[in-house]
Design a protein around this motif. Structure first.
Motif, PDB file in Angstrom:
ATOM      1  N   ARG A 108       0.838  -1.205   0.000  1.00 26.75           N
ATOM      2  CA  ARG A 108       0.000   0.000   0.000  1.00 26.75           C
ATOM      3  C   ARG A 108       0.874   1.256   0.000  1.00 26.75           C
ATOM      4  O   ARG A 108       0.580   2.229  -0.694  1.00 26.75           O
ATOM      5  CB  ARG A 108      -0.881  -0.062   1.258  1.00 26.75           C
ATOM      6  CG  ARG A 108      -1.922   1.001   1.332  1.00 26.75           C
ATOM      7  CD  ARG A 108      -2.705   0.874   2.638  1.00 26.75           C
ATOM      8  NE  ARG A 108      -3.469   2.085   2.861  1.00 26.75           N
ATOM      9  CZ  ARG A 108      -4.648   2.328   2.335  1.00 26.75           C
ATOM     10  NH1 ARG A 108      -5.240   1.432   1.603  1.00 26.75           N
ATOM     11  NH2 ARG A 108      -5.269   3.469   2.572  1.00 26.75           N
ATOM     12  N   ALA A 109       1.977   1.215   0.750  1.00 21.37           N
ATOM     13  CA  ALA A 109       2.866   2.387   0.818  1.00 21.37           C
ATOM     14  C   ALA A 109       3.480   2.675  -0.554  1.00 21.37           C
ATOM     15  O   ALA A 109       3.630   3.836  -0.952  1.00 21.37           O
ATOM     16  CB  ALA A 109       3.956   2.156   1.853  1.00 21.37           C
ATOM     17  N   GLN A 110       3.820   1.620  -1.287  1.00 22.40           N
ATOM     18  CA  GLN A 110       4.391   1.828  -2.636  1.00 22.40           C
ATOM     19  C   GLN A 110       3.361   2.455  -3.572  1.00 22.40           C
ATOM     20  O   GLN A 110       3.684   3.312  -4.390  1.00 22.40           O
ATOM     21  CB  GLN A 110       4.889   0.501  -3.215  1.00 22.40           C
ATOM     22  CG  GLN A 110       6.199   0.024  -2.603  1.00 22.40           C
ATOM     23  CD  GLN A 110       6.565  -1.376  -3.101  1.00 22.40           C
ATOM     24  OE1 GLN A 110       5.752  -2.303  -3.041  1.00 22.40           O
ATOM     25  NE2 GLN A 110       7.779  -1.529  -3.577  1.00 22.40           N
ATOM     26  N   VAL A 111       2.109   1.989  -3.466  1.00 20.31           N
ATOM     27  CA  VAL A 111       1.060   2.545  -4.332  1.00 20.31           C
ATOM     28  C   VAL A 111       0.805   4.018  -3.957  1.00 20.31           C
ATOM     29  O   VAL A 111       0.632   4.873  -4.831  1.00 20.31           O
ATOM     30  CB  VAL A 111      -0.239   1.702  -4.235  1.00 20.31           C
ATOM     31  CG1 VAL A 111      -1.349   2.330  -5.067  1.00 20.31           C
ATOM     32  CG2 VAL A 111       0.033   0.270  -4.689  1.00 20.31           C
ATOM     33  N   GLU A 112       0.849   4.301  -2.666  1.00 19.88           N
ATOM     34  CA  GLU A 112       0.649   5.684  -2.206  1.00 19.88           C
ATOM     35  C   GLU A 112       1.761   6.589  -2.759  1.00 19.88           C
ATOM     36  O   GLU A 112       1.510   7.701  -3.243  1.00 19.88           O
ATOM     37  CB  GLU A 112       0.656   5.697  -0.675  1.00 19.88           C
ATOM     38  CG  GLU A 112       0.154   6.980  -0.084  1.00 19.88           C
ATOM     39  CD  GLU A 112      -0.107   6.837   1.412  1.00 19.88           C
ATOM     40  OE1 GLU A 112       0.445   5.920   2.061  1.00 19.88           O
ATOM     41  OE2 GLU A 112      -0.881   7.668   1.925  1.00 19.88           O
ATOM     42  N   GLU A 113       2.975   6.076  -2.713  1.00 16.11           N
ATOM     43  CA  GLU A 113       4.120   6.839  -3.231  1.00 16.11           C
ATOM     44  C   GLU A 113       3.966   7.065  -4.743  1.00 16.11           C
ATOM     45  O   GLU A 113       4.219   8.144  -5.263  1.00 16.11           O
ATOM     46  CB  GLU A 113       5.389   6.027  -2.951  1.00 16.11           C
ATOM     47  CG  GLU A 113       6.695   6.761  -3.156  1.00 16.11           C
ATOM     48  CD  GLU A 113       7.871   5.822  -2.914  1.00 16.11           C
ATOM     49  OE1 GLU A 113       8.799   5.836  -3.728  1.00 16.11           O
ATOM     50  OE2 GLU A 113       7.838   5.037  -1.932  1.00 16.11           O
ATOM     51  N   SER A 114       3.506   6.029  -5.438  1.00 18.31           N
ATOM     52  CA  SER A 114       3.294   6.151  -6.878  1.00 18.31           C
ATOM     53  C   SER A 114       2.220   7.206  -7.171  1.00 18.31           C
ATOM     54  O   SER A 114       2.357   8.000  -8.108  1.00 18.31           O
ATOM     55  CB  SER A 114       2.889   4.791  -7.463  1.00 18.31           C
ATOM     56  OG  SER A 114       2.521   4.932  -8.808  1.00 18.31           O
ATOM     57  N   LEU A 115       1.148   7.222  -6.365  1.00 22.14           N
ATOM     58  CA  LEU A 115       0.077   8.206  -6.595  1.00 22.14           C
ATOM     59  C   LEU A 115       0.608   9.633  -6.480  1.00 22.14           C
ATOM     60  O   LEU A 115       0.244  10.514  -7.274  1.00 22.14           O
ATOM     61  CB  LEU A 115      -1.071   7.982  -5.609  1.00 22.14           C
ATOM     62  CG  LEU A 115      -2.130   6.966  -6.050  1.00 22.14           C
ATOM     63  CD1 LEU A 115      -3.074   6.632  -4.889  1.00 22.14           C
ATOM     64  CD2 LEU A 115      -2.932   7.474  -7.245  1.00 22.14           C
ATOM     65  N   ALA A 116       1.496   9.849  -5.526  1.00 18.54           N
ATOM     66  CA  ALA A 116       2.074  11.200  -5.364  1.00 18.54           C
ATOM     67  C   ALA A 116       2.867  11.565  -6.623  1.00 18.54           C
ATOM     68  O   ALA A 116       2.782  12.695  -7.127  1.00 18.54           O
ATOM     69  CB  ALA A 116       2.956  11.234  -4.125  1.00 18.54           C
ATOM     70  N   LYS A 117       3.625  10.595  -7.178  1.00 15.96           N
ATOM     71  CA  LYS A 117       4.400  10.866  -8.398  1.00 15.96           C
ATOM     72  C   LYS A 117       3.466  11.124  -9.578  1.00 15.96           C
ATOM     73  O   LYS A 117       3.740  11.954 -10.440  1.00 15.96           O
ATOM     74  CB  LYS A 117       5.307   9.677  -8.721  1.00 15.96           C
ATOM     75  CG  LYS A 117       6.475   9.524  -7.779  1.00 15.96           C
ATOM     76  CD  LYS A 117       7.301   8.319  -8.202  1.00 15.96           C
ATOM     77  CE  LYS A 117       8.439   8.058  -7.237  1.00 15.96           C
ATOM     78  NZ  LYS A 117       8.980   6.708  -7.340  1.00 15.96           N
ATOM     79  N   ARG A 118       2.360  10.371  -9.627  1.00 16.65           N
ATOM     80  CA  ARG A 118       1.407  10.546 -10.738  1.00 16.65           C
ATOM     81  C   ARG A 118       0.827  11.962 -10.737  1.00 16.65           C
ATOM     82  O   ARG A 118       0.660  12.578 -11.789  1.00 16.65           O
ATOM     83  CB  ARG A 118       0.261   9.528 -10.603  1.00 16.65           C
ATOM     84  CG  ARG A 118       0.711   8.097 -10.739  1.00 16.65           C
ATOM     85  CD  ARG A 118      -0.410   7.121 -10.401  1.00 16.65           C
ATOM     86  NE  ARG A 118       0.145   5.789 -10.199  1.00 16.65           N
ATOM     87  CZ  ARG A 118      -0.489   4.652 -10.374  1.00 16.65           C
ATOM     88  NH1 ARG A 118      -1.768   4.665 -10.730  1.00 16.65           N
ATOM     89  NH2 ARG A 118       0.094   3.496 -10.175  1.00 16.65           N
ATOM     90  N   ILE A 119       0.491  12.452  -9.539  1.00 17.27           N
ATOM     91  CA  ILE A 119      -0.106  13.792  -9.424  1.00 17.27           C
ATOM     92  C   ILE A 119       0.902  14.842  -9.900  1.00 17.27           C
ATOM     93  O   ILE A 119       0.579  15.738 -10.680  1.00 17.27           O
ATOM     94  CB  ILE A 119      -0.569  14.031  -7.961  1.00 17.27           C
ATOM     95  CG1 ILE A 119      -1.760  13.110  -7.653  1.00 17.27           C
ATOM     96  CG2 ILE A 119      -0.908  15.499  -7.722  1.00 17.27           C
ATOM     97  CD1 ILE A 119      -2.124  12.979  -6.177  1.00 17.27           C
ATOM     98  N   GLU A 120       2.145  14.678  -9.491  1.00 18.02           N
ATOM     99  CA  GLU A 120       3.208  15.613  -9.890  1.00 18.02           C
ATOM    100  C   GLU A 120       3.454  15.536 -11.400  1.00 18.02           C
ATOM    101  O   GLU A 120       3.633  16.543 -12.078  1.00 18.02           O
ATOM    102  CB  GLU A 120       4.465  15.254  -9.092  1.00 18.02           C
ATOM    103  CG  GLU A 120       5.460  16.389  -8.932  1.00 18.02           C
ATOM    104  CD  GLU A 120       6.301  16.584 -10.181  1.00 18.02           C
ATOM    105  OE1 GLU A 120       6.452  17.740 -10.606  1.00 18.02           O
ATOM    106  OE2 GLU A 120       6.792  15.586 -10.749  1.00 18.02           O
ATOM    107  N   CYS A 121       3.422  14.317 -11.927  1.00 18.99           N
ATOM    108  CA  CYS A 121       3.711  14.086 -13.346  1.00 18.99           C
ATOM    109  C   CYS A 121       2.648  14.753 -14.229  1.00 18.99           C
ATOM    110  O   CYS A 121       2.973  15.361 -15.252  1.00 18.99           O
ATOM    111  CB  CYS A 121       3.745  12.574 -13.607  1.00 18.99           C
ATOM    112  SG  CYS A 121       4.204  12.118 -15.275  1.00 18.99           S
ATOM    113  N   LEU A 122       1.391  14.668 -13.813  1.00 19.81           N
ATOM    114  CA  LEU A 122       0.316  15.291 -14.611  1.00 19.81           C
ATOM    115  C   LEU A 122       0.533  16.798 -14.680  1.00 19.81           C
ATOM    116  O   LEU A 122       0.381  17.411 -15.740  1.00 19.81           O
ATOM    117  CB  LEU A 122      -1.051  14.951 -14.010  1.00 19.81           C
ATOM    118  CG  LEU A 122      -2.260  15.455 -14.792  1.00 19.81           C
ATOM    119  CD1 LEU A 122      -2.278  14.912 -16.216  1.00 19.81           C
ATOM    120  CD2 LEU A 122      -3.566  15.078 -14.077  1.00 19.81           C
ATOM    121  N   ALA A 123       0.924  17.373 -13.532  1.00 23.30           N
ATOM    122  CA  ALA A 123       1.150  18.823 -13.495  1.00 23.30           C
ATOM    123  C   ALA A 123       2.334  19.218 -14.373  1.00 23.30           C
ATOM    124  O   ALA A 123       2.290  20.229 -15.067  1.00 23.30           O
ATOM    125  CB  ALA A 123       1.385  19.269 -12.046  1.00 23.30           C
TER     126      ALA A 123
END
Ligand SMILES: CC(C)(COP(=O)(O)OP(=O)(O)OC[C@H]1O[C@@H](n2cnc3c(N)ncnc32)[C@H](O)[C@@H]1OP(=O)(O)O)[C@@H](O)C(=O)NCCC(=O)NCCS
Length: 181
Positions: free
Chosen positions: A44-59
């Motif tokens: 779950r922690a890895q997926v959470e970390e990935s979500l943070a990167k995804r949000i940054e990547c879209l921006a």
């Protein structure tokens, strides 16, 4: 570019921490992760970390890994139960390869109940249209030799096989390329 991407049967939503539970459940499944990186299920922690990167990547890039939902009820198949509209079925998108780049790669990972329905092809086609819209002109796709389903998706959405390499992810992978759209 923070709008959802709508297709015939799917909605690709911008990454959100609200989808953490659904995505963590999918990435906890061994059969989803067999051909992803080292092949182990994600925490779950890895997926959470990935979500943070995804949000940054879209921006920063105008593309990301979107959360893929069924937009309509998907009927049962010979091997899978029906999927209700609104259900998260996986993710798909375009990011810097291994979050490092400089190349950009196409990715798609689905819950097994969504396999064999053309969902990955439909989602990937939509992600590629968005990549075209933001001016991305070269993409790669990577897949293990044994991941024939993934290599078929890459071929269907217009990638050309270029052979095998260990240049990315530190493992031997087939690499495919899509240029000039
Ligand atoms: C890779 C992965 C997304 C491929 O899924 P998939 O279901 O084979 O691919 P699609 O969703 O595009 O579906 C295509 C299949 O559905 C069939 N299909 C059934 N109904 C369909 C429809 N309405 N429209 C299109 N295709 C349909 C197609 O015939 C095709 O089957 P075939 O390849 O045996 O000919 C899936 O195996 C997966 O999530 N694996 C785990 C994660 C992973 O490995 N990701 C890739 C890392 S490189």
């Amino acid at each position: 570019m923070n709008d959802p991407i709508i297709t015939n049967r799917l909605r690709l939503d911008p990454p959100s921490s609200a989808d953490l539970d659904a995505l963590a459940d999918i990435f906890a499944m061994p059969e989803v992760c067999t051909y992803l990186g080292d092949g182990s299920p994600r925490s779950r922690a890895q997926v959470e970390e990935s979500l943070a990167k995804r949000i940054e990547c879209l921006a920063s890039h105008g593309v990301t890994i979107w959360t893929v939902r069924a937009r309509v009820d998907l009927p049962a198949t010979d091997t899978a139960p029906a999927i209700a509209a609104g259900t998260v079925v996986g993710d798909c998108g375009v990011i810097p390869v291994a979050w490092q780049g400089p190349e950009l790669e196409l990715l798609y990972r689905l819950h097994p109940h969504a396999w064999g329905r053309g969902v990955a092809t439909e989602a990937a086609t939509a992600a590629l249209e968005r990549a075209d819209r933001v001016g991305i002109d070269r993409l790669i796709g990577l897949a293990y030799d044994a991941n024939t389903a993934s290599r078929r998706v890459l071929a269907r959405v217009g990638f050309t096989p270029r052979g095998e390499t260990d240049r990315w992810y530190g493992v031997r992978l087939h690499w495919h390329e899509r240029e000039g759209h």
